[in-house]
Write a protein that holds these residues in place. Structure first.
Motif, PDB file in Angstrom:
ATOM      1  N   LEU A 291       0.831  -1.207   0.000  1.00 16.42           N
ATOM      2  CA  LEU A 291       0.000   0.000   0.000  1.00 16.42           C
ATOM      3  C   LEU A 291       0.864   1.255   0.000  1.00 16.42           C
ATOM      4  N   GLN A 292       0.273   2.344  -0.506  1.00 20.74           N
ATOM      5  CA  GLN A 292       0.932   3.639  -0.424  1.00 20.74           C
ATOM      6  C   GLN A 292       0.033   4.603   0.353  1.00 20.74           C
ATOM      7  N   GLY A 293       0.692   5.430   1.164  1.00 18.97           N
ATOM      8  CA  GLY A 293      -0.118   6.357   1.956  1.00 18.97           C
ATOM      9  C   GLY A 293       0.660   7.592   2.357  1.00 18.97           C
ATOM     10  N   THR A 294       0.035   8.432   3.194  1.00 14.29           N
ATOM     11  CA  THR A 294       0.662   9.683   3.634  1.00 14.29           C
ATOM     12  C   THR A 294       0.570   9.760   5.167  1.00 14.29           C
ATOM     13  N   VAL A 295       1.654  10.157   5.797  1.00 11.56           N
ATOM     14  CA  VAL A 295       1.667  10.256   7.274  1.00 11.56           C
ATOM     15  C   VAL A 295       0.840  11.471   7.697  1.00 11.56           C
ATOM     16  N   THR A 296      -0.154  11.243   8.517  1.00 11.43           N
ATOM     17  CA  THR A 296      -0.995  12.365   8.987  1.00 11.43           C
ATOM     18  C   THR A 296      -0.745  12.703  10.460  1.00 11.43           C
ATOM     19  N   VAL A 305       7.449   4.729  18.461  1.00  6.44           N
ATOM     20  CA  VAL A 305       7.009   5.770  17.530  1.00  6.44           C
ATOM     21  C   VAL A 305       5.647   5.342  17.004  1.00  6.44           C
ATOM     22  N   GLU A 306       4.682   6.245  17.043  1.00  5.69           N
ATOM     23  CA  GLU A 306       3.338   5.931  16.540  1.00  5.69           C
ATOM     24  C   GLU A 306       3.002   6.877  15.381  1.00  5.69           C
ATOM     25  N   CYS A 307       2.417   6.314  14.346  1.00  6.93           N
ATOM     26  CA  CYS A 307       2.014   7.140  13.194  1.00  6.93           C
ATOM     27  C   CYS A 307       0.604   6.789  12.761  1.00  6.93           C
ATOM     28  N   ASP A 308      -0.087   7.779  12.217  1.00 10.01           N
ATOM     29  CA  ASP A 308      -1.337   7.534  11.486  1.00 10.01           C
ATOM     30  C   ASP A 308      -1.001   7.706  10.006  1.00 10.01           C
ATOM     31  N   ILE A 309      -1.401   6.729   9.210  1.00 11.59           N
ATOM     32  CA  ILE A 309      -1.092   6.805   7.780  1.00 11.59           C
ATOM     33  C   ILE A 309      -2.396   6.712   6.989  1.00 11.59           C
ATOM     34  N   ASP A 310      -2.611   7.722   6.171  1.00 11.47           N
ATOM     35  CA  ASP A 310      -3.837   7.767   5.370  1.00 11.47           C
ATOM     36  C   ASP A 310      -3.623   6.982   4.077  1.00 11.47           C
ATOM     37  N   VAL A 311      -4.387   5.902   3.932  1.00 10.43           N
ATOM     38  CA  VAL A 311      -4.319   5.107   2.706  1.00 10.43           C
ATOM     39  C   VAL A 311      -5.670   5.221   2.011  1.00 10.43           C
ATOM     40  N   ASP A 312      -5.736   6.061   1.026  1.00  7.30           N
ATOM     41  CA  ASP A 312      -6.969   6.258   0.247  1.00  7.30           C
ATOM     42  C   ASP A 312      -8.191   6.473   1.154  1.00  7.30           C
ATOM     43  N   ASN A 323      14.038   4.028  16.075  1.00  9.15           N
ATOM     44  CA  ASN A 323      15.238   3.629  15.308  1.00  9.15           C
ATOM     45  C   ASN A 323      15.099   2.273  14.612  1.00  9.15           C
ATOM     46  N   SER A 324      13.928   1.641  14.738  1.00  6.23           N
ATOM     47  CA  SER A 324      13.793   0.346  14.071  1.00  6.23           C
ATOM     48  C   SER A 324      13.195   0.516  12.672  1.00  6.23           C
ATOM     49  N   GLY A 325      12.665   1.689  12.371  1.00  2.00           N
ATOM     50  CA  GLY A 325      12.090   1.932  11.050  1.00  2.00           C
ATOM     51  C   GLY A 325      12.597   3.264  10.517  1.00  2.00           C
ATOM     52  N   PRO A 326      12.101   3.646   9.349  1.00  2.00           N
ATOM     53  CA  PRO A 326      12.551   4.924   8.779  1.00  2.00           C
ATOM     54  C   PRO A 326      12.012   6.108   9.578  1.00  2.00           C
ATOM     55  N   GLU A 327      12.747   7.197   9.551  1.00  2.00           N
ATOM     56  CA  GLU A 327      12.264   8.416  10.216  1.00  2.00           C
ATOM     57  C   GLU A 327      11.306   9.118   9.276  1.00  2.00           C
ATOM     58  N   VAL A 328      10.085   9.308   9.724  1.00  2.00           N
ATOM     59  CA  VAL A 328       9.096   9.966   8.870  1.00  2.00           C
ATOM     60  C   VAL A 328       8.492  11.155   9.599  1.00  2.00           C
ATOM     61  N   SER A 329       7.974  12.082   8.809  1.00  2.00           N
ATOM     62  CA  SER A 329       7.319  13.261   9.387  1.00  2.00           C
ATOM     63  C   SER A 329       5.930  13.393   8.794  1.00  2.00           C
ATOM     64  N   ILE A 330       5.148  14.247   9.399  1.00  2.00           N
ATOM     65  CA  ILE A 330       3.785  14.468   8.898  1.00  2.00           C
ATOM     66  C   ILE A 330       3.850  14.984   7.458  1.00  2.00           C
ATOM     67  N   GLY A 331       3.059  14.385   6.586  1.00  2.00           N
ATOM     68  CA  GLY A 331       3.015  14.782   5.176  1.00  2.00           C
ATOM     69  C   GLY A 331       3.887  13.914   4.278  1.00  2.00           C
ATOM     70  N   ASP A 332       4.758  13.084   4.863  1.00  2.87           N
ATOM     71  CA  ASP A 332       5.639  12.221   4.057  1.00  2.87           C
ATOM     72  C   ASP A 332       4.838  11.139   3.341  1.00  2.87           C
ATOM     73  N   ALA A 333       5.265  10.824   2.115  1.00  2.74           N
ATOM     74  CA  ALA A 333       4.673   9.693   1.387  1.00  2.74           C
ATOM     75  C   ALA A 333       5.390   8.422   1.843  1.00  2.74           C
ATOM     76  N   VAL A 334       4.629   7.398   2.146  1.00  2.50           N
ATOM     77  CA  VAL A 334       5.235   6.156   2.651  1.00  2.50           C
ATOM     78  C   VAL A 334       4.590   4.942   1.973  1.00  2.50           C
ATOM     79  N   SER A 335       5.298   3.811   2.030  1.00  2.00           N
ATOM     80  CA  SER A 335       4.776   2.545   1.516  1.00  2.00           C
ATOM     81  C   SER A 335       4.666   1.573   2.684  1.00  2.00           C
ATOM     82  N   LEU A 336       3.633   0.718   2.622  1.00  2.00           N
ATOM     83  CA  LEU A 336       3.400  -0.194   3.740  1.00  2.00           C
ATOM     84  C   LEU A 336       3.371  -1.644   3.259  1.00  2.00           C
ATOM     85  N   SER A 337       3.879  -2.515   4.103  1.00  2.00           N
ATOM     86  CA  SER A 337       3.744  -3.957   3.858  1.00  2.00           C
ATOM     87  C   SER A 337       3.685  -4.641   5.220  1.00  2.00           C
ATOM     88  N   TRP A 338       3.521  -5.936   5.237  1.00  2.00           N
ATOM     89  CA  TRP A 338       3.484  -6.659   6.519  1.00  2.00           C
ATOM     90  C   TRP A 338       3.800  -8.118   6.324  1.00  2.00           C
TER      91      TRP A 338
END
Lengths: 351, 278
Positions: A291-296, A305-312, A323-338
């Motif tokens: 999935l692709q989304g945006t950090v809100t 670290v907790e994030c909300d990610i808007d996916v469509d 430090n276990s994942g990438p450093e992201v900020s609000i508004g960044d485009a991100v990709s998700l998998s699991w």
């Protein structure tokens, strides 16, 4: 050591249904947590067990003896109230000895039991202190000692730590768990705090609108929620409406790959439960990911670290160790998998 | 912090207290040593004659009777109000409101109206005796007043609404889980008020009983309207001497002694209750 059996217990307050057909078996020496949001009926159930409320329907059996016609004062059930309900006119020792005196136990035996409980709850030296002069934690201990004085068949606790600060609450939780194991008394603990229930219980019973949604070990509840309510209530799970066929798992037009793990054999419309810590994040749009989304929203809570990610339009929760994942900020485009191995579809919602 | 306003307010309060209480009190103490003069209320002198009369026997008896009847009625008032409030707070909000309004209405009635109401209710022709006679319960119905019992009923009626309204918010707002805890610890429900509720409220009830005791000591109309002369309290005697017999020095001396006895009794009660608490 006592076993409690509830069968079809129901209770109404006017037109409001407080409990609807609650059935539950509690094994001897078990530590049960009744977990649910405010007004779900957990305190009402505890009060019915204690004999402080009458149920409208159903039956309760303690060691195969029906409780319904046994008044509260004859049940020998120790209870710690949310307000603690200590007797303000009695000192610490007399509070603990109250139940023993009611049972006309001799002065010598009463003193011995009080001394034993003072030692057990770390209250030695506070015997003659007024309960008003005690700290919150000390009052909790007096309430616990008082409830345990009569060696109750059942030990009930109604959100006893809700008014305490986090540090003291954590400390007392450990003490209660230790005490319960030591005495092997069957215990029912009411709480609305899922982390408290997870850390204390042998088995958690989740109540919603007066009914049991799910009962199971903390691990079962966390890893295998059976209903949408439990999945949302425990651990902020992400619920994805997916469609599974022989070749692919589809979500909002995304192809999530072939069905695998615990959903390998499922077909049709399903609700996929994705725990926030199961999500892997990449800091950029990467179509090779699911999935692709945006950090809100992004925040740091202690080591996490907790994030909300808007996916469509659907907001997914993401949690990871710092430090276990990438450093992201609000508004960044991100990709998700699991990792599919830890995921789970709600069994009651397949179509 | 600016203490100017609180100090001014404190001075005003002290001034009012001095003008309307301390000065008349001091004047009364002075007058109690004067000689009686039927033509002019008193004659300036310094004599212990009035105090000697007090300790002559008659007034001592009246004092003891006054203290006893007042203490008993204060205890009855507080006991009745406490048990009534324990029941009333269990009613629905609508009925609780009804009782509060009724009690407030009772408080608005003057002593004279309450006294007259009881006079009628206890009278032979229109009251309770006639009703009991009509029901066949009392063969020979007679007026129940004036009597000691009628006077006590009057005193209790006067204090009941005040004490009830003071107790109502405290009893309604009490933590009922304390009583529930007592039940889970083996106390039968009918013993919970005795073993738990009463001891928790004991300090409040003692304070209210003392307050009622002092209040009822000063009640004048009820003993006169509903009691026999042999039931009259010292308040009636003081008034009778000072105004009826125009013997202001004796009235003042009786009042001073009553003041000292009341003060001593209150101090003793507070001392005992504080010692019990410790």
């Amino acid at each position: 050591m006592s076993e409690l059996a509830l069968s079809g217990v129901g209770k109404r307050f006017g037109k409001t249904v407080a409990l609807a057909d609650v059935s539950l078996q509690i094994k001897s020496g078990e530590f049960i947590c009744l977990l649910g949001s405010s007004g779900c009926g957990k305190t009402t159930l505890l009060r019915i067990i204690a004999g402080l409320e009458k149920c409208d329907q159903g039956e309760l059996h303690l060691d195969r003896v029906a409780l319904s016609k046994l008044p509260s004062h004859k049940r020998n059930i120790g209870m710690v109230f949310q307000s603690l309900a200590l007797f303000p006119h009695l000192n610490v020792s007399r509070n603990i000895a109250y139940g023993l005196k009611m049972r006309s136990i001799s002065g010598e035996a009463t003193n011995a039991r009080v001394t034993e409980l003072l030692a057990l709850t770390g209250l030695v030296g506070f015997e003659t202190r007024s309960v008003a002069s005690l700290s919150g934690g000390q009052k909790q201990r007096v309430a616990i000692a008082r409830a345990l004085a009569l060696e109750p068949r059942l030990f009930l606790m109604d959100e006893p730590f809700s008014a305490l600060d986090a540090g003291l609450r954590d400390h007392l939780q450990q003490e209660v768990k230790k005490l319960q194991r030591q005495l092997a008394v069957t215990t029912i603990f009411v709480t609305h705090d899922q982390s408290e229930a997870m850390s204390l219980a042998d088995r958690i019973v989740i109540l919603n609108n007066g009914s049991i949604e799910q009962a199971g070990t903390p691990k079962e509840i966390y890893q295998r929620p059976l209903t949408r309510f439990v999945a949302e209530f425990i651990g902020n799970n992400n619920l994805l409406d997916i469609e599974i066929d022989e070749t692919a798992v589809k979500y909002q037009g995304y192809n999530l790959g072939s069905p695998q793990g615990s959903i390998e054999n499922l077909r049709g419309r399903q609700t996929l439960v994705v725990r926030p810590e199961s999500i892997r994040l990449r800091a950029s749009h990467d179509t090779s990911q699911y999935l692709q989304g945006t950090v809100t929203m992004q925040r740091t809570v202690g080591a996490l670290v907790e994030c909300d990610i808007d996916v469509d339009g659907q907001v997914l929760k993401y949690t990871a160790l710092q430090n276990s994942g990438p450093e992201v900020s609000i508004g960044d485009a991100v990709s998700l998998s699991w990792d599919w191995s830890g995921l789970w579809c709600l069994p009651g919602e397949s179509q | 912090m600016n203490l100017f306003v609180p100090r001014i307010l404190g001075l005003c309060a002290f001034g009012i207290l001095s003008v309307f209480f301390l000065l008349p009190l001091a004047y009364m103490v002075v007058v109690s040593f004067y000689k009686a003069d039927p033509m002019a209320f008193y004659q300036v002198a310094f004599t212990f004659e009035n105090y000697q009369k007090y300790f002559s026997g008659f007034y001592l008896n009246v004092t003891l009777r006054t203290l006893w009847s007042t203490a008993v009625s204060a205890v009855i008032v507080v006991s009745l109000a406490f048990t009534a409030m324990l029941s009333i707070v269990e009613l629905s909000r609508k009925w609780q409101l009804f009782w509060v309004i009724l009690l407030l209405s009772m408080m608005c009635l003057s002593e004279v109206i309450v006294g007259f109401a009881w006079l009628i209710l206890l009278s032979e022709s229109a009251g309770i005796p006639r009703l009991l006679g009509a029901l066949g319960i009392w063969d020979d119905p007679r007026s129940l007043s004036p009597s000691f019992g009628a006077m006590m009923i009057g005193l209790v009626t006067l204090g009941f609404s005040v004490v009830s309204l003071v107790l109502y918010p405290q009893i309604a707002g009490r933590d009922k889980s304390v009583e529930e805890a007592a039940r889970t610890l083996g106390t039968p429900p009918y013993l919970v008020p005795l073993y738990v509720t009463l001891p928790i409220f004991m300090q409040t009830l003692i304070a209210l009983t003392l307050t009622m005791f002092v209040y009822l000591l000063g009640v004048f109309v009820m003993p006169v309207m509903l009691g026999r002369p042999s039931d009259w309290t010292m308040t009636v005697m003081i008034s009778d001497k000072a105004l009826g017999d125009a013997n202001l020095p004796l009235g003042a001396a009786l009042a001073v002694v009553m003041l000292i006895i009341t003060g001593a009794l209150l101090l003793l009660s507070l001392y005992v209750s504080r010692k019990r608490r410790v």
